[in-house]
Design a protein around this motif. Structure first.
Motif, mmCIF file in Angstrom:
data_model
loop_
_atom_site.group_PDB
_atom_site.id
_atom_site.type_symbol
_atom_site.label_atom_id
_atom_site.label_comp_id
_atom_site.label_asym_id
_atom_site.label_seq_id
_atom_site.Cartn_x
_atom_site.Cartn_y
_atom_site.Cartn_z
ATOM 1 N N GLN A 1 1.153 -1.697 -0.369
ATOM 2 C CA GLN A 1 0.250 -0.245 0.509
ATOM 3 C C GLN A 1 1.091 1.236 0.346
ATOM 4 N N MET A 2 2.016 0.733 0.435
ATOM 5 C CA MET A 2 2.728 2.208 0.746
ATOM 6 C C MET A 2 3.529 2.440 -0.658
ATOM 7 N N PHE A 3 3.768 1.665 -1.313
ATOM 8 C CA PHE A 3 4.943 1.965 -3.022
ATOM 9 C C PHE A 3 3.307 2.151 -3.386
ATOM 10 N N ALA A 4 2.062 2.060 -3.023
ATOM 11 C CA ALA A 4 0.226 3.067 -3.949
ATOM 12 C C ALA A 4 0.214 3.731 -3.562
ATOM 13 N N SER A 5 0.917 4.376 -2.763
ATOM 14 C CA SER A 5 0.412 5.403 -2.012
ATOM 15 C C SER A 5 0.568 7.195 -2.516
ATOM 16 N N GLN A 6 1.097 6.855 -3.884
ATOM 17 C CA GLN A 6 0.914 8.079 -5.114
ATOM 18 C C GLN A 6 0.675 7.133 -6.286
ATOM 19 N N ASN A 7 0.710 8.658 -6.931
ATOM 20 C CA ASN A 7 -0.206 8.180 -8.315
ATOM 21 C C ASN A 7 0.735 8.149 -9.827
ATOM 22 N N LYS A 8 2.224 8.455 -9.720
ATOM 23 C CA LYS A 8 3.173 8.756 -10.388
ATOM 24 C C LYS A 8 3.167 7.552 -11.107
ATOM 25 N N MET A 9 3.405 6.754 -10.825
ATOM 26 C CA MET A 9 3.804 5.283 -10.700
ATOM 27 C C MET A 9 3.032 4.012 -10.169
ATOM 28 N N SER A 10 3.116 3.036 -11.879
ATOM 29 C CA SER A 10 1.849 2.266 -11.422
ATOM 30 C C SER A 10 2.774 0.969 -10.577
ATOM 31 N N VAL A 11 1.393 0.632 -9.455
ATOM 32 C CA VAL A 11 2.230 -0.456 -9.280
ATOM 33 C C VAL A 11 1.658 -1.812 -8.936
ATOM 34 N N ILE A 12 1.999 -3.228 -9.193
ATOM 35 C CA ILE A 12 1.455 -3.887 -8.732
ATOM 36 C C ILE A 12 1.674 -5.144 -8.377
ATOM 37 N N ASN A 13 0.639 -5.595 -8.221
ATOM 38 C CA ASN A 13 1.045 -6.934 -6.731
ATOM 39 C C ASN A 13 1.764 -8.001 -7.452
ATOM 40 N N ALA A 14 3.091 -8.207 -7.284
ATOM 41 C CA ALA A 14 2.899 -9.692 -8.087
ATOM 42 C C ALA A 14 3.528 -10.842 -6.830
ATOM 43 N N MET A 15 2.303 -10.594 -5.824
ATOM 44 C CA MET A 15 2.306 -11.431 -4.568
ATOM 45 C C MET A 15 2.710 -11.056 -3.304
ATOM 46 N N SER A 16 1.656 -10.882 -2.756
ATOM 47 C CA SER A 16 1.802 -10.232 -1.259
ATOM 48 C C SER A 16 1.167 -11.454 -0.806
ATOM 49 N N ALA A 17 1.464 -11.332 1.252
ATOM 50 C CA ALA A 17 0.416 -12.912 1.634
ATOM 51 C C ALA A 17 -0.545 -13.138 1.878
ATOM 52 N N ASP A 18 -0.680 -11.996 1.844
ATOM 53 C CA ASP A 18 -2.664 -12.282 1.603
ATOM 54 C C ASP A 18 -2.963 -12.430 0.601
ATOM 55 N N GLU A 19 -2.640 -12.099 -0.929
ATOM 56 C CA GLU A 19 -3.008 -12.551 -1.748
ATOM 57 C C GLU A 19 -2.107 -12.384 -3.116
ATOM 58 N N HIS A 20 -2.262 -13.107 -4.757
ATOM 59 C CA HIS A 20 -1.441 -12.839 -5.653
ATOM 60 C C HIS A 20 -2.919 -12.785 -6.517
ATOM 61 N N PRO A 21 -2.997 -11.052 -7.132
ATOM 62 C CA PRO A 21 -3.967 -11.573 -7.759
ATOM 63 C C PRO A 21 -2.899 -11.498 -9.071
ATOM 64 N N THR A 22 -2.432 -11.201 -9.708
ATOM 65 C CA THR A 22 -1.592 -11.803 -11.350
ATOM 66 C C THR A 22 -1.869 -13.335 -11.247
ATOM 67 N N GLN A 23 -1.958 -14.138 -10.760
ATOM 68 C CA GLN A 23 -1.850 -15.603 -10.378
ATOM 69 C C GLN A 23 -3.659 -15.691 -10.868
ATOM 70 N N ALA A 24 -4.273 -15.024 -10.569
ATOM 71 C CA ALA A 24 -5.898 -15.358 -11.038
ATOM 72 C C ALA A 24 -6.044 -14.819 -12.160
ATOM 73 N N LEU A 25 -5.237 -14.274 -13.205
ATOM 74 C CA LEU A 25 -5.299 -13.187 -13.884
ATOM 75 C C LEU A 25 -5.199 -14.375 -15.252
ATOM 76 N N ALA A 26 -4.177 -15.251 -14.536
ATOM 77 C CA ALA A 26 -3.802 -16.335 -15.532
ATOM 78 C C ALA A 26 -4.351 -17.352 -15.471
ATOM 79 N N ASP A 27 -5.267 -17.624 -14.190
ATOM 80 C CA ASP A 27 -6.215 -18.838 -13.912
ATOM 81 C C ASP A 27 -7.402 -18.464 -14.709
ATOM 82 N N LEU A 28 -7.901 -17.151 -14.949
ATOM 83 C CA LEU A 28 -9.007 -17.186 -16.225
ATOM 84 C C LEU A 28 -9.258 -16.989 -17.260
ATOM 85 N N THR A 29 -7.581 -16.389 -17.685
ATOM 86 C CA THR A 29 -7.061 -16.944 -19.284
ATOM 87 C C THR A 29 -6.918 -18.136 -19.656
#
Length: 317
Positions: free
Chosen positions: A118-146
């Motif tokens: 969340q701290m990395f994403a606290s600004q809007n100049k640089m996009s931040v993509i979560n490539a896995m945190s302890a709670d969630e792996h969102p980009t894995q789900a994107l690959a799964d649904l694809t």
């Protein structure tokens, strides 16, 4: 970031909770288009600089984002776990301030709590993509649904049976699949190793809106009648360990076996990898004709393309 005096507002992809159903459909459709070769990719991210920051080990996700960025014409800067001055006491706030002035996007695997992401994403100049945190792996789900969409031609009304720990991959799958009308997710998790209550509650709320279903229990023998996909993950998520010395005994009944696959003769098998044959899955299943796990792995690159393109397709104010 500024472009000709206009402030460019970047998007982040931190959690699937942040994506509307329309956003999710857009990203998945774009990912499937990439995977089928329907889109010319070479120039889509020309001029963009992507930071790849992984504090934990990764084969598929790190390679997927690196290869995707390079194939789309971007340049990348890779950071290992010991490369940033965070390790010498610099605050995440200061690091974020510096990186956001130089990078267009940061792909980060912290494997830690939400606060760092969340701290990395606290600004809007640089996009931040979560490539896995302890709670969630969102980009894995994107690959799964694809993978599901490519194989079945749809995600709506698909029935998935998930075996194993309610980890960050299961969390992402739950938050994504339940947004699709008529989809069903049946989770069979060992007692004490299920989805976090807040994840299950959020997924149930999405299911109510979409007429999907999410059902979790801890009995590996209480199974639904019809299933399209059987899914499992490694029993010990990357970067974690379990306190209970007897935990494997709890997990043993949740192995995906040939017998289980035979119960659903038309189902395919999926796994986020890496796999431990003989633990969460029998080798005959992972390497068998019903397995699409390695197609699923390749789709991580296409979903990475779609995620970066979506995040970097900016709006100017």
């Amino acid at each position: 970031m500024y472009n000709g005096g206009a402030l460019i507002m970047r998007r982040h992809l931190i959690s699937l909770n942040d994506l509307s159903y329309a956003d999710l459909c857009q990203i998945i459709q774009r990912s499937t288009d990439f995977s089928k070769g329907n889109v010319e990719i070479q120039q889509l991210l020309v001029g963009q600089i992507i930071g790849i920051y992984f504090k934990k080990t990764s084969t598929r996700t790190r390679t997927a984002f690196s290869a995707a960025a390079l194939r789309m014409g971007a340049q990348i800067i890779s950071y290992g776990p010991n490369d940033l001055q965070i390790n010498t006491g610099e605050t995440i706030e200061d690091t974020t301030n510096v990186l956001s002035g130089m990078l267009d996007c940061l792909v980060a695997r912290t494997a830690g709590e939400w606060s760092e992401m969340q701290m990395f994403a606290s600004q809007n100049k640089m996009s931040v993509i979560n490539a896995m945190s302890a709670d969630e792996h969102p980009t894995q789900a994107l690959a799964d649904l694809t993978t599901i969409k490519n194989h079945f031609g749809k995600i709506e009304n698909i029935k998935v049976l998930y075996f194993g720990e309610g980890n960050n991959t299961a969390a992402a799958l739950a938050l994504a699949l339940t947004k699709f009308p008529g989809a069903e997710l049946h989770l069979r998790t060992p007692q004490g190793y299920g989805l976090k209550p807040e994840i299950l509650q959020a997924a149930q709320q999405y299911a109510q809106i979409s007429s999907a279903k999410i059902i979790e229990n801890h009995d590996p023998f209480d199974l639904p009648n019809d299933i399209d996909v059987i899914y499992t993950t490694r029993w010990e998520t990357t970067g974690t360990s379990k306190e209970d010395p007897c935990w494997k005994e709890r997990f043993q009944p949740f192995m995906v076996t040939s017998r289980l696959m035979d119960s659903y003769s038309s189902a395919v098998f999926m796994h986020d990898l890496p796999a431990h044959r003989g633990e969460e899955v029998e080798a005959d299943v992972l390497d068998g004709p019903a397995s699409i796990a390695f197609v699923q792995a390749k789709n991580k690159m296409y979903s990475a393309m779609a995620a970066m393109e979506w995040c970097l397709s900016s709006s100017s104010n």
